[in-house]
Design a protein around this motif. Structure first.
Motif, PDB file in Angstrom:
ATOM      1  N   HIS A  59       0.877  -1.176   0.000  1.00  0.00           N
ATOM      2  CA  HIS A  59       0.000   0.000   0.000  1.00  0.00           C
ATOM      3  C   HIS A  59       0.913   1.223   0.000  1.00  0.00           C
ATOM      4  N   ILE A  60       0.884   1.997  -1.087  1.00  0.00           N
ATOM      5  CA  ILE A  60       1.825   3.098  -1.276  1.00  0.00           C
ATOM      6  C   ILE A  60       1.044   4.381  -1.541  1.00  0.00           C
ATOM      7  N   LEU A  61       1.401   5.430  -0.811  1.00  0.00           N
ATOM      8  CA  LEU A  61       0.745   6.730  -0.972  1.00  0.00           C
ATOM      9  C   LEU A  61       1.792   7.793  -1.261  1.00  0.00           C
ATOM     10  N   PHE A  62       1.381   8.775  -2.022  1.00  0.00           N
ATOM     11  CA  PHE A  62       2.181   9.976  -2.226  1.00  0.00           C
ATOM     12  C   PHE A  62       1.359  11.147  -1.721  1.00  0.00           C
ATOM     13  N   TRP A  63       2.017  12.084  -1.056  1.00  0.00           N
ATOM     14  CA  TRP A  63       1.351  13.260  -0.492  1.00  0.00           C
ATOM     15  C   TRP A  63       2.137  14.516  -0.838  1.00  0.00           C
ATOM     16  N   LYS A  64       1.442  15.624  -0.810  1.00  0.00           N
ATOM     17  CA  LYS A  64       2.073  16.941  -0.862  1.00  0.00           C
ATOM     18  C   LYS A  64       1.862  17.599   0.490  1.00  0.00           C
ATOM     19  N   SER A 113       3.666   0.797   2.989  1.00  0.00           N
ATOM     20  CA  SER A 113       3.294  -0.211   3.979  1.00  0.00           C
ATOM     21  C   SER A 113       3.084  -1.555   3.305  1.00  0.00           C
ATOM     22  N   GLU A 114       3.213  -2.595   4.102  1.00  0.00           N
ATOM     23  CA  GLU A 114       2.942  -3.954   3.658  1.00  0.00           C
ATOM     24  C   GLU A 114       1.912  -4.545   4.604  1.00  0.00           C
ATOM     25  N   GLY A 147      -1.675   3.825  -4.452  1.00  0.00           N
ATOM     26  CA  GLY A 147      -1.551   2.627  -5.257  1.00  0.00           C
ATOM     27  C   GLY A 147      -1.429   1.414  -4.358  1.00  0.00           C
ATOM     28  N   ASP A 148      -2.129   0.353  -4.692  1.00  0.00           N
ATOM     29  CA  ASP A 148      -2.038  -0.911  -3.971  1.00  0.00           C
ATOM     30  C   ASP A 148      -1.658  -1.987  -4.977  1.00  0.00           C
TER      31      ASP A 148
END
Length: 100
Positions: free
Chosen positions: A4-9, A61-62, A95-96
């Motif tokens: 589970h991958i996130l991108f933030w500003k 995260s995993e 994205g997952d």
């Protein structure tokens, strides 16, 4: 396993006040409150996006499986984390993916 991958500003306020380092330390402490306390969450971390581009941060995260991801989304510790962080970050890209 699910990655589970996130991108933030960072928010405009964080950037205008040059508080990125302070915000990152706060976010890292907040993420740490979840690790080891949410069933199925194998690891989680947040740090600066060193690839550059328009997103400032990467959350990685995993989780054990898709059910664990769903439980994570609704877990009280994760909800509390989102509440603590909403004044610091914006423009989420998620994205997952399944992995071995």
């Amino acid at each position: 396993m699910i990655r589970h991958i996130l991108f933030w500003k960072y928010t405009d306020t964080v950037k205008a006040e040059h508080k990125e380092a302070e915000a990152l330390a706060f976010l890292q402490k907040s993420v740490a409150t979840m690790v080891g306390h949410i069933d199925g969450l194998r690891c989680a971390e947040i740090n600066t996006n060193t690839a550059g581009g328009e997103y400032d941060l990467v959350f990685y995260s995993e989780l054990r499986d898709a059910d664990a991801l769903q439980a994570f989304q609704n877990h009280p510790l994760h909800i509390a984390h989102r509440e603590r962080c909403k004044a610091l970050v914006t423009d989420r890209l998620c994205g997952d993916m399944e992995a071995d």
